[in-house]
Design a protein around this motif. Structure first.
Motif, PDB file in Angstrom:
ATOM      1  N   VAL A 126      37.084  17.516  66.614  1.00  0.00           N
ATOM      2  CA  VAL A 126      38.541  17.671  66.471  1.00  0.00           C
ATOM      3  C   VAL A 126      38.912  17.705  64.991  1.00  0.00           C
ATOM      4  O   VAL A 126      39.683  18.570  64.543  1.00  0.00           O
ATOM      5  CB  VAL A 126      39.290  16.532  67.195  1.00  0.00           C
ATOM      6  N   LEU A 127      38.326  16.782  64.213  1.00  0.00           N
ATOM      7  CA  LEU A 127      38.660  16.740  62.783  1.00  0.00           C
ATOM      8  C   LEU A 127      38.248  18.027  62.086  1.00  0.00           C
ATOM      9  O   LEU A 127      39.001  18.604  61.302  1.00  0.00           O
ATOM     10  CB  LEU A 127      37.989  15.536  62.125  1.00  0.00           C
ATOM     11  N   VAL A 128      37.040  18.480  62.404  1.00  0.00           N
ATOM     12  CA  VAL A 128      36.570  19.708  61.764  1.00  0.00           C
ATOM     13  C   VAL A 128      37.440  20.885  62.197  1.00  0.00           C
ATOM     14  O   VAL A 128      37.782  21.746  61.394  1.00  0.00           O
ATOM     15  CB  VAL A 128      35.082  19.961  62.067  1.00  0.00           C
ATOM     16  N   TYR A 129      37.832  20.900  63.486  1.00  0.00           N
ATOM     17  CA  TYR A 129      38.701  21.968  63.961  1.00  0.00           C
ATOM     18  C   TYR A 129      40.016  21.972  63.172  1.00  0.00           C
ATOM     19  O   TYR A 129      40.455  23.007  62.670  1.00  0.00           O
ATOM     20  CB  TYR A 129      38.985  21.799  65.456  1.00  0.00           C
ATOM     21  N   LEU A 130      40.616  20.788  63.035  1.00  0.00           N
ATOM     22  CA  LEU A 130      41.896  20.703  62.324  1.00  0.00           C
ATOM     23  C   LEU A 130      41.723  21.127  60.863  1.00  0.00           C
ATOM     24  O   LEU A 130      42.524  21.874  60.308  1.00  0.00           O
ATOM     25  CB  LEU A 130      42.452  19.278  62.393  1.00  0.00           C
ATOM     26  N   SER A 141      48.010  17.652  60.793  1.00  0.00           N
ATOM     27  CA  SER A 141      48.500  16.854  61.913  1.00  0.00           C
ATOM     28  C   SER A 141      48.129  17.572  63.209  1.00  0.00           C
ATOM     29  O   SER A 141      47.670  18.710  63.181  1.00  0.00           O
ATOM     30  CB  SER A 141      50.011  16.685  61.815  1.00  0.00           C
ATOM     31  N   PHE A 142      48.292  16.873  64.315  1.00  0.00           N
ATOM     32  CA  PHE A 142      48.024  17.505  65.606  1.00  0.00           C
ATOM     33  C   PHE A 142      49.000  18.657  65.805  1.00  0.00           C
ATOM     34  O   PHE A 142      50.152  18.583  65.426  1.00  0.00           O
ATOM     35  CB  PHE A 142      48.232  16.501  66.743  1.00  0.00           C
ATOM     36  N   ASN A 143      48.527  19.730  66.410  1.00  0.00           N
ATOM     37  CA  ASN A 143      49.448  20.818  66.737  1.00  0.00           C
ATOM     38  C   ASN A 143      49.091  21.373  68.104  1.00  0.00           C
ATOM     39  O   ASN A 143      48.108  20.966  68.718  1.00  0.00           O
ATOM     40  CB  ASN A 143      49.396  21.912  65.667  1.00  0.00           C
ATOM     41  N   PHE A 144      49.884  22.302  68.557  1.00  0.00           N
ATOM     42  CA  PHE A 144      49.708  22.749  69.934  1.00  0.00           C
ATOM     43  C   PHE A 144      48.360  23.429  70.156  1.00  0.00           C
ATOM     44  O   PHE A 144      47.738  23.270  71.195  1.00  0.00           O
ATOM     45  CB  PHE A 144      50.842  23.690  70.356  1.00  0.00           C
ATOM     46  N   SER A 145      47.890  24.155  69.155  1.00  0.00           N
ATOM     47  CA  SER A 145      46.635  24.887  69.333  1.00  0.00           C
ATOM     48  C   SER A 145      45.492  23.936  69.652  1.00  0.00           C
ATOM     49  O   SER A 145      44.485  24.313  70.243  1.00  0.00           O
ATOM     50  CB  SER A 145      46.310  25.696  68.080  1.00  0.00           C
ATOM     51  N   VAL A 173      44.567  23.733  73.385  1.00  0.00           N
ATOM     52  CA  VAL A 173      43.695  24.812  73.847  1.00  0.00           C
ATOM     53  C   VAL A 173      42.256  24.505  73.415  1.00  0.00           C
ATOM     54  O   VAL A 173      41.305  24.610  74.201  1.00  0.00           O
ATOM     55  CB  VAL A 173      44.155  26.160  73.250  1.00  0.00           C
ATOM     56  N   PHE A 174      42.139  24.100  72.152  1.00  0.00           N
ATOM     57  CA  PHE A 174      40.809  23.798  71.635  1.00  0.00           C
ATOM     58  C   PHE A 174      40.146  22.692  72.454  1.00  0.00           C
ATOM     59  O   PHE A 174      38.978  22.788  72.836  1.00  0.00           O
ATOM     60  CB  PHE A 174      40.905  23.394  70.165  1.00  0.00           C
ATOM     61  N   LEU A 175      40.912  21.642  72.731  1.00  0.00           N
ATOM     62  CA  LEU A 175      40.352  20.511  73.477  1.00  0.00           C
ATOM     63  C   LEU A 175      39.899  20.949  74.870  1.00  0.00           C
ATOM     64  O   LEU A 175      38.833  20.545  75.337  1.00  0.00           O
ATOM     65  CB  LEU A 175      41.386  19.380  73.601  1.00  0.00           C
ATOM     66  N   ALA A 176      40.704  21.802  75.503  1.00  0.00           N
ATOM     67  CA  ALA A 176      40.343  22.278  76.835  1.00  0.00           C
ATOM     68  C   ALA A 176      39.028  23.051  76.774  1.00  0.00           C
ATOM     69  O   ALA A 176      38.112  22.825  77.584  1.00  0.00           O
ATOM     70  CB  ALA A 176      41.454  23.154  77.392  1.00  0.00           C
ATOM     71  N   ILE A 177      38.925  23.934  75.791  1.00  0.00           N
ATOM     72  CA  ILE A 177      37.694  24.722  75.658  1.00  0.00           C
ATOM     73  C   ILE A 177      36.520  23.800  75.344  1.00  0.00           C
ATOM     74  O   ILE A 177      35.432  23.910  75.914  1.00  0.00           O
ATOM     75  CB  ILE A 177      37.859  25.786  74.549  1.00  0.00           C
ATOM     76  N   LEU A 178      36.771  22.859  74.450  1.00  0.00           N
ATOM     77  CA  LEU A 178      35.722  21.915  74.046  1.00  0.00           C
ATOM     78  C   LEU A 178      35.204  21.167  75.267  1.00  0.00           C
ATOM     79  O   LEU A 178      33.992  21.056  75.496  1.00  0.00           O
ATOM     80  CB  LEU A 178      36.297  20.939  73.013  1.00  0.00           C
ATOM     81  N   LEU A 179      36.151  20.682  76.067  1.00  0.00           N
ATOM     82  CA  LEU A 179      35.774  19.880  77.244  1.00  0.00           C
ATOM     83  C   LEU A 179      34.963  20.729  78.223  1.00  0.00           C
ATOM     84  O   LEU A 179      33.879  20.329  78.665  1.00  0.00           O
ATOM     85  CB  LEU A 179      37.038  19.332  77.912  1.00  0.00           C
ATOM     86  N   LEU A 180      35.464  21.932  78.511  1.00  0.00           N
ATOM     87  CA  LEU A 180      34.779  22.782  79.488  1.00  0.00           C
ATOM     88  C   LEU A 180      33.390  23.171  78.993  1.00  0.00           C
ATOM     89  O   LEU A 180      32.405  23.087  79.741  1.00  0.00           O
ATOM     90  CB  LEU A 180      35.617  24.041  79.762  1.00  0.00           C
ATOM     91  N   ALA A 181      33.308  23.554  77.738  1.00  0.00           N
ATOM     92  CA  ALA A 181      32.018  23.988  77.205  1.00  0.00           C
ATOM     93  C   ALA A 181      31.025  22.825  77.226  1.00  0.00           C
ATOM     94  O   ALA A 181      29.858  23.002  77.581  1.00  0.00           O
ATOM     95  CB  ALA A 181      32.191  24.512  75.781  1.00  0.00           C
ATOM     96  N   THR A 182      31.496  21.643  76.856  1.00  0.00           N
ATOM     97  CA  THR A 182      30.598  20.494  76.834  1.00  0.00           C
ATOM     98  C   THR A 182      30.115  20.165  78.244  1.00  0.00           C
ATOM     99  O   THR A 182      28.940  19.876  78.456  1.00  0.00           O
ATOM    100  CB  THR A 182      31.304  19.272  76.218  1.00  0.00           C
TER     101      THR A 182
END
Lengths: 232, 797
Positions: B33-37, B365-369, B372-381
């Protein structure tokens, strides 16, 4: 060969102290075939472990081949055990990942013998146990009787002075059991000292002497037959 | 519902492994998440501009072998661009981040990020006007635009438009107020002054070809021929500089706006906020790898408990569960674990984000995108975590599965399993090794830049800014005589350009007798007699300037090692250089009286510059004070008091030399911190994985260990048997990691002219560390297994 004086073994857990052996004095001559009998929990296995140098007694003395070994460190026990004592177990205790040949070879490896020597010795003992044709098989592919023959082969491959057999027929049918007992008798005739723990009266008939253990104490000893010319 | 209950019960039963798994995934997700942000922020630079794709910055690259890239051009260049075809709007922009002295209503302030721009800057970049007219706000001289926060700072709630800000001895009228630029702009801006102001302030900047001060931004329509435009610009530049065609040692190129932030680490004179594309990509890769470690740990954990699991699976299959259903259950179980971990990671991220922001100087800071990233991250993992275990468990025949307790796995499967686990360990240790190498190399490079190669004694040195004004010399002389009386002050000197900053004056120089065309550029820095002593320069030959020798002030110079090399001088002391600006001698000849080690100007991203130092009584911009060891705070207070007496109209502005050096390498220092932390995390997760693996290995081999011991194996032999595999895996990991680390670090070091050595010991050390980590983790448990009484292991089943 084996002499114990007032051998005791106490197991301590945090609160409970269990006395498994209580002043056991046992004498086994060279070339003798001794059966130890007694109900479950009487201390047979504990005694075997101490005789087999797998464990130290809590008290008393233990002479193996004339030397006091009761308080040896694990390292020295291992050194002494190697090549001198062979083990046969009720549950065979073969290594699943190794084939017959490799299982039998195991003690020789730890004796640091050369590969050529090992090969010779393993092949000889496999012939003798009549399982040479199974050398490349793995334990799961063998019958119980065959597995126990492999275990005996492993126990004797290094020509030990003493074989300790812990209920060697316990997991076998009567035919295979008889075969194993015959093998042990044969080894004994050739001079190997044998101490065997057993539940079976039938098996105990093969021994020269039967020691009855109860609650960690020897209660009776009966001589079944003379040792003959081997007796020293 | 009951299914869920069973799932939860299963997870709770395996408390230890569940905790391990969740902890691993929390850490890995948090990193991701940090690297994504961080990465999305880096890649978002300048994209707020609506004409993003059409904006280019002009760069000039030396083709003389140094490869220096520079984007600073003379103002007069702009007057010659009329005939260039294929371009849209273009504008000059001078981006200065230096401290400037301003006053508002006669109150002095220090302000930074005061820019100078052409009116078309407002057409190229997006500015949101709150007041003023974008069409003419930057037209007239002495006009300026300020940001909303500047207007607030200096004028509170009053309307700032039409008010004055005093700068460079002139009053500037505020003609526009704009919203603050977003943090993802490659230039920072507080005030934007019209370029035409230089007609009043310093017209040389607009008329002389040798005065380079401006970045040039062009709008280029999509269908234009970039190469053609570059050639036209280069021709105009060469003509202006009177460079013959065959003497051209430069190339012009137009750099897309999108590349400025991430792809121009080495570009000089642009004051842009720089990121490093390589580092961002590196971080993304590392985040993936850490996630990979967590996934392998999880798979390992699952398959390690295969005996129980297979029996369960077998019984279920016999009782009618379809393969699909079983797979679904596995997915559900994984989903629960990962969802819990993800929530944990979000909470953890919220806690660490402020620290990360402080570290990298961002306001992420956290944003809406992110959703989406978290959903993809979760599914892929979930996908990667479940495919192998499902295939593995489904591969067993149900009747085999329940038949026996031990030896369920066929030997072939066992070997295959062993290989898969081996590759997991190799993967994890390989990553750990690469990261260890990266940490060492980056920290070594920092060491080199911050200490080894700076060329002077940076400790206990203060730099005080002496503002440019008519009486700066007198101010310095008075200041010096007062400050010298302060007990802790050792030496005080002054210079035009202080080390760890820039050099702004270059002129051609040559050996006497050489033709003018053989001249080579040498940097020139004005100093006083005490500067070299105050800064702790290291003399290799010759002597320092002497106040008692009148001629030292006139025609003597001290040069650095790079200058000796540039002119190929043997026995340089006593020789002369000619054709230097500011020389008061006939033919401009100056005698060399001393040689010093190269002091570090700019950064070690570029090679050292040849420099000559000489005594003049102008350009006293940076006062250097060397203190003796002791309690600085009192001394600094005293120095400040002296300043406030002598120059009350200018705020006291001071910096420690070592802070100034560190500030130059902020991004490298951050990279070092981040990479070191990430390697720590990777190592930690690998240790968890190896720890889990050896536990299960030992569990599965307890009986074997017993048998071997009974048959004469010593403790050491058991240990070596258990550890052997891991040593082999470390060796393979090392062989894979070494070239990867070597390649990656070489790439990173390309940023620097002076590079730390990638010596063999760094790789050896990382190998030894990886081995140490693996063996320590393994040995703790294998020692326990090996020393256990074999009798216990062989108790009847």
């Amino acid at each position: 060969m084996i002499k114990t004086e007032n051998l005791t073994k106490v197991f301590r857990t945090e609160e409970v102290e269990t006395s498994a052996l209580n002043e056991v004095s046992l004498h086994v001559k060279k070339g003798e075939f001794v059966a130890i009998m007694g109900p479950s929990g009487c201390g047979k296995s504990t005694l075997m472990n101490i005789i087999g140098l797998l464990d130290n007694p809590t008290g008393g003395e233990y002479y193996f081949d004339g030397a006091e070994v009761g308080q040896l460190k694990e390292r020295n026990r291992t050194m002494l055990r190697k090549g001198n004592i062979g083990f046969v177990f009720q549950s065979f205790n073969l290594i699943d990942e190794l084939n017959v040949y490799e299982n039998v070879e195991l003690p020789l490896i730890y004796l640091k013998l050369k590969a050529r020597e090992r090969k010779e010795m393993v092949e000889k003992v496999l012939e003798r146990m009549k399982i040479a044709h199974r050398a490349k098989h793995f334990p799961q592919q063998l019958s119980g009787g065959q597995q126990q023959r492999v275990a005996i082969a492993r126990a004797v491959v290094a020509n030990p002075k003493l074989i300790l057999a812990d209920e060697p027929t316990g997991n076998l049918d009567s035919k295979n059991g008889l075969e194993v007992m015959n093998l042990l008798t044969e080894l004994n005739r050739e001079g190997t000292t044998i101490v065997m723990v057993t539940h079976s009266l039938h098996d105990s008939e093969f021994a020269h002497r039967v020691v009855n253990l109860f609650d960690g104490m020897i209660i009776t000893e009966e001589v079944k037959k003379e040792m003959g010319e081997i007796l020293l | 519902m009951s299914k869920l209950k069973i799932l939860f019960r299963n997870l709770l039963r395996r408390k230890l492994s569940t905790t391990f798994t969740i902890a691993s995934f929390i850490i890995a997700f948090c990193c991701a998440v940090l690297v994504y942000l961080y990465a999305t922020d880096e890649f978002a630079f300048d994209k707020y501009n609506s004409k993003f794709g059409q904006i280019y910055r002009l760069n000039v690259k030396s083709t003389d072998g140094t490869g220096t890239v520079n984007c600073s051009f003379p103002g007069v260049f702009s007057d010659n661009l009329g005939p260039v075809s294929g371009i849209g709007n273009y504008a000059r922009l001078q981006i200065g981040s230096d401290e400037r002295y301003i006053s508002v209503n006669n109150e002095p302030f220090v302000e930074t990020d005061i820019l100078y721009g052409d009116p078309d800057v407002l057409k190229i970049f997006d500015f949101q006007f709150l007041a003023g007219n974008p069409d003419n706000a930057l037209e007239a001289p002495l006009n300026m635009i300020v940001t909303e926060s500047m207007a607030k700072k200096y004028f509170g709630n009053e309307n700032a438009k039409g008010k004055f800000i005093h700068l460079d001895n002139h009053d500037f009228t505020i003609t526009g107020i704009v919203k603050d630029l977003p943090p993802q702009s490659h230039f920072k801006m507080n005030m934007l002054v019209s370029v035409s102001s230089y007609k009043v302030l310093n017209s040389n900047l607009l008329t002389k070809w040798y005065m380079t001060a401006f970045n040039y931004y062009f709008m280029i329509p999509d269908n234009s021929n970039i190469g053609g435009i570059e050639k036209q610009l280069a021709d105009i530049f060469a003509t202006g500089h009177e460079i013959a065609n065959n003497d051209r040692k430069f190339e012009m190129y137009l750099e897309p706006l999108g590349d400025i932030h991430l792809q121009s680490v080495g570009t000089r004179w642009d004051n842009a906020i720089k990121g490093d594309y390589k580092v961002v990509i590196g971080l993304i890769v590392i985040a993936f790898l850490i996630l990979g470690i967590a996934i392998t740990n999880y798979i390992n954990n699952l398959t390690a408990t295969y005996r129980k699991k297979i029996k369960e699976t077998g019984i279920r299959k016999i009782n009618g569960a379809s393969r699909f259903k079983l797979a679904l259950e596995q997915v559900m179980e994984t989903f629960i674990l990962l969802a819990v971990s993800l929530l944990g990671a979000i909470v953890l991220t919220m806690f660490v984000l402020p620290y990360i922001n402080a570290l990298v100087g961002k306001s992420i800071s956290f944003n809406f995108s992110l959703v989406v990233f978290l959903a993809i991250l979760l599914l892929a993992t979930i996908l990667f975590s479940t495919v192998y275990p499902i295939l593995f468990f489904n591969s067993f025949n149900p009747s085999d599965a329940i038949k026996t307790q031990g030896g369920i796995l066929k030997r072939k499967n066992k070997k295959q399993q062993q290989r898969i686990r081996g590759s997991f360990v190799i993967f994890q240790l390989g990553i750990a090794s690469v990261l260890i190498v990266a940490s060492i190399v980056i920290n070594n490079q920092l060491q080199l830049m911050l200490n080894a190669k700076i060329g002077f004694d940076k400790e206990n040195v203060l730099i005080i800014t002496n503002p440019y004004s008519e009486n700066m010399q007198q101010r310095y002389v008075r200041f010096k005589s007062e400050v010298s009386k302060i007990p802790l002050v050792n030496t005080i000197g002054v210079t035009q350009n202080a080390p760890a900053g820039y050099v702004n004056n270059y002129s051609p120089g040559r050996l006497p007798g050489q033709d003018k065309s053989e001249s080579q550029n040498i940097a020139q820095i004005v100093i006083d007699h005490d500067f070299l002593k105050a800064v702790g320069a290291r003399f290799t030959e010759g002597r320092n300037f002497d106040v008692n020798r009148e001629s030292d002030k006139k025609d003597k110079i001290i040069i650095n090692q790079s200058a000796v090399k540039l002119f190929g001088l043997q026995n340089p002391v006593g020789q002369k250089l000619a054709g230097i600006n500011n020389a008061f001698t006939p033919d401009g000849e100056l005698e060399i009286i001393g040689i010093i080690d190269d002091m570090q100007y700019f950064t070690l991203r570029e090679t050292s510059k040849p420099i000559m130092y000489f005594i003049r009584d102008w350009g006293y911009s940076n006062i250097i004070v060397r203190l003796n060891k002791g309690d600085y705070s009192q001394a600094i207070t005293n120095i400040k008091n002296v300043w406030n007496q002598i120059a009350p109209e200018y705020p006291f502005s001071m910096q420690f030399m070592d802070d100034r050096i560190s500030a130059n390498y902020k991004s490298e220092i951050n990279t070092a911190k981040i990479i070191t932390t990430l390697s720590g995390i990777a190592i930690f997760l690998s240790v968890l994985g190896i720890f889990g693996m050896i536990s299960f290995t030992i569990q599965n081999r307890t009986k074997e260990i017993g048998i071997r011991k009974v048959n004469g194996a010593k403790v050491s032999e058991i240990l070596s048997m258990l550890n052997k595999d891991f040593i082999k895996w470390v060796a393979i990991a090392f062989m894979i990691a070494t070239p990867v680390a070597y390649y990656a670090m070489n790439k990173w070091l390309e940023n620097f002219a002076y590079k730390t050595n990638l010596s063999w010991w760094i790789f050896a050390l990382s190998g030894v560390l990886a081995l140490g980590i693996a063996l320590l983790t393994v040995s703790w448990q294998s020692w326990r297994a090996a020393t256990r009484n074999p009798v216990e292991a062989l108790r009847y089943e």
